[in-house]
Enzyme design. Sequence first.
Site, mmCIF file in Angstrom:
data_model
loop_
_atom_site.group_PDB
_atom_site.id
_atom_site.type_symbol
_atom_site.label_atom_id
_atom_site.label_comp_id
_atom_site.label_asym_id
_atom_site.label_seq_id
_atom_site.Cartn_x
_atom_site.Cartn_y
_atom_site.Cartn_z
ATOM 1 N N ARG A 119 48.348 50.271 28.674
ATOM 2 C CA ARG A 119 47.785 50.862 30.131
ATOM 3 C C ARG A 119 46.526 50.949 30.123
ATOM 4 N NH1 ARG A 119 52.958 53.212 29.372
ATOM 5 N NH2 ARG A 119 54.659 51.972 30.563
ATOM 6 N N LYS A 141 35.423 44.198 37.585
ATOM 7 C CA LYS A 141 36.315 43.180 38.027
ATOM 8 C C LYS A 141 36.816 42.583 36.717
ATOM 9 C CE LYS A 141 35.433 42.224 42.760
ATOM 10 N NZ LYS A 141 35.016 41.243 43.956
ATOM 11 N N GLU A 183 23.621 32.506 40.787
ATOM 12 C CA GLU A 183 24.031 33.949 41.235
ATOM 13 C C GLU A 183 22.761 34.662 41.755
ATOM 14 O OE1 GLU A 183 27.045 35.342 41.782
ATOM 15 O OE2 GLU A 183 28.449 34.118 40.932
ATOM 16 N N LYS A 211 23.333 45.149 42.028
ATOM 17 C CA LYS A 211 24.811 44.939 41.600
ATOM 18 C C LYS A 211 25.298 46.543 41.411
ATOM 19 C CE LYS A 211 28.913 43.312 40.209
ATOM 20 N NZ LYS A 211 29.813 42.018 39.840
ATOM 21 N N GLU A 221 35.713 47.384 46.537
ATOM 22 C CA GLU A 221 35.264 46.481 47.609
ATOM 23 C C GLU A 221 36.178 46.683 48.972
ATOM 24 O OE1 GLU A 221 35.011 42.437 45.890
ATOM 25 O OE2 GLU A 221 35.906 41.531 47.851
ATOM 26 N N ARG A 225 30.794 45.828 49.162
ATOM 27 C CA ARG A 225 30.830 45.113 47.683
ATOM 28 C C ARG A 225 31.257 43.458 48.085
ATOM 29 N NH1 ARG A 225 33.275 46.366 41.685
ATOM 30 N NH2 ARG A 225 32.941 44.537 40.810
ATOM 31 N N ASN A 229 29.871 38.284 47.212
ATOM 32 C CA ASN A 229 30.635 37.232 47.385
ATOM 33 C C ASN A 229 30.000 36.102 48.120
ATOM 34 O OD1 ASN A 229 32.835 38.098 45.746
ATOM 35 N ND2 ASN A 229 33.764 38.846 47.503
ATOM 36 N N HIS A 232 30.772 32.424 47.902
ATOM 37 C CA HIS A 232 31.865 32.350 47.075
ATOM 38 C C HIS A 232 33.079 31.616 47.641
ATOM 39 C CE1 HIS A 232 29.244 34.575 44.505
ATOM 40 N NE2 HIS A 232 30.287 34.654 43.450
ATOM 41 N N HIS A 236 34.392 28.829 45.302
ATOM 42 C CA HIS A 236 35.676 28.949 44.605
ATOM 43 C C HIS A 236 36.651 27.723 45.131
ATOM 44 C CE1 HIS A 236 35.572 33.456 44.110
ATOM 45 N NE2 HIS A 236 35.074 32.823 43.065
ATOM 46 N N HIS A 248 30.791 27.629 38.149
ATOM 47 C CA HIS A 248 30.758 28.493 39.022
ATOM 48 C C HIS A 248 29.518 28.661 39.769
ATOM 49 C CE1 HIS A 248 31.774 32.050 41.160
ATOM 50 N NE2 HIS A 248 30.868 32.805 40.889
HETATM 51 N N1 GLY Z 1 31.482 39.414 41.007
HETATM 52 C C1 GLY Z 1 31.654 40.074 42.320
HETATM 53 C C2 GLY Z 1 31.836 41.394 42.208
HETATM 54 O O1 GLY Z 1 31.785 42.089 41.079
HETATM 55 O O2 GLY Z 1 32.321 42.170 43.196
#
Ligand code: GLY
Length: 347
Positions: A119, A141, A183, A211, A221, A225, A229, A232, A236, A248
């Site tokens: 966990r 993430k 990116e 970031k 998010e 945040r 994207n 993106h 995607h 990507h």
């Molecule tokens: N890659 C986008 C984020 O970490 O929110």
Amino acid sequence: MVVMGDMIDVPVELGDRSYLVAVGHGARSRVASMLPSGAKRVAIVTQEGIPSEYLPHLDGYAVTHHVIGNGEAHKSLSTIEKLCSEFAQAGLTRADVVVGVGGGMVTDVAGFAAASYHRGIAVVHVATTLLAMIDAAIGGKTGVNIAEGKNLVGAFWQPHGVACEMDALATLPEREMRCGLGEMAKYHFIAREDFTALPLVDRVARCAEIKANIVSADEREGGQRALLNYGHTLAHALEIATDFSIAHGEAVAVGVLYASHLAHRMGRIDSARVDAHYEVVHGLYGLRHPLPSGISPEQLIVDMGRDKKAIDSLTFVLDSAEGLEVVSGVSEPHIREALADLTLRLE
Ligand code: GLY
């Protein structure tokens, strides 16, 4: 950010879960200082093709090595199951730690295995690609793909530290470097800042800092945040439609241009701002990736509708005079018109 000799430390402020992103040549030597006190066993998760010189030397710990396959097909729940079995066989307890060494796929998979095993046990990342250094390894993430979509199963699980091993960029394949630059171009629009004159190590640290600040302000998010994207939603969809033959970062470079056409079609930005996107992506970053052929707009629209940002309608991050914003309820005619604009411009 704190500069100490050749090393730059960028803090990610998250209260008692705060950590450092160390950027520099030899950053892997910082890993030992990032391990939680009390850890006795370290499971190093890496990937075929990552040179062993980037694996940290961790004297005084029982270290095991776990190699995952290359390619998105290995970014799967079965890889997580295999890793967790291997951790159990190595006797990892809740006090022990996973160290992910590699690019974004490794940090996503190692992070999710660490988040799931017992966990949740500690994880530290050594990022060896530009994309992992400025995006994937930072911010917690983690996740894997399922047949229905990319990164659809995962967890927010912050690392105890991130070492951005700049030595690794000297031998990074050109295509992977371009992916990271895709990116980086995205950060250009988020921060409205041109980093291209900075030495590479400073550019990496500055992107990591942008970031880190966004993650500190909005870990889950709920708001800003989502701006990470940018580009993106189409990216995607392109990855899925091409069965991941477009990488990507390449897809993000195309997706950023598409987002500019869409914002223009919706009256949010003028054509000069669309041109500015091309000047950055094609001009400053040299990312002239074509739109993959043979993909129907219908397929892209279906795949864009599956994007995680979409709650009940097609959702994009779009530019405006005030900067980037999340925009829901984007109409299909606008989406189609912008796809046609992009196709014409990339021909
Ligand atoms: N890659 C986008 C984020 O970490 O929110």
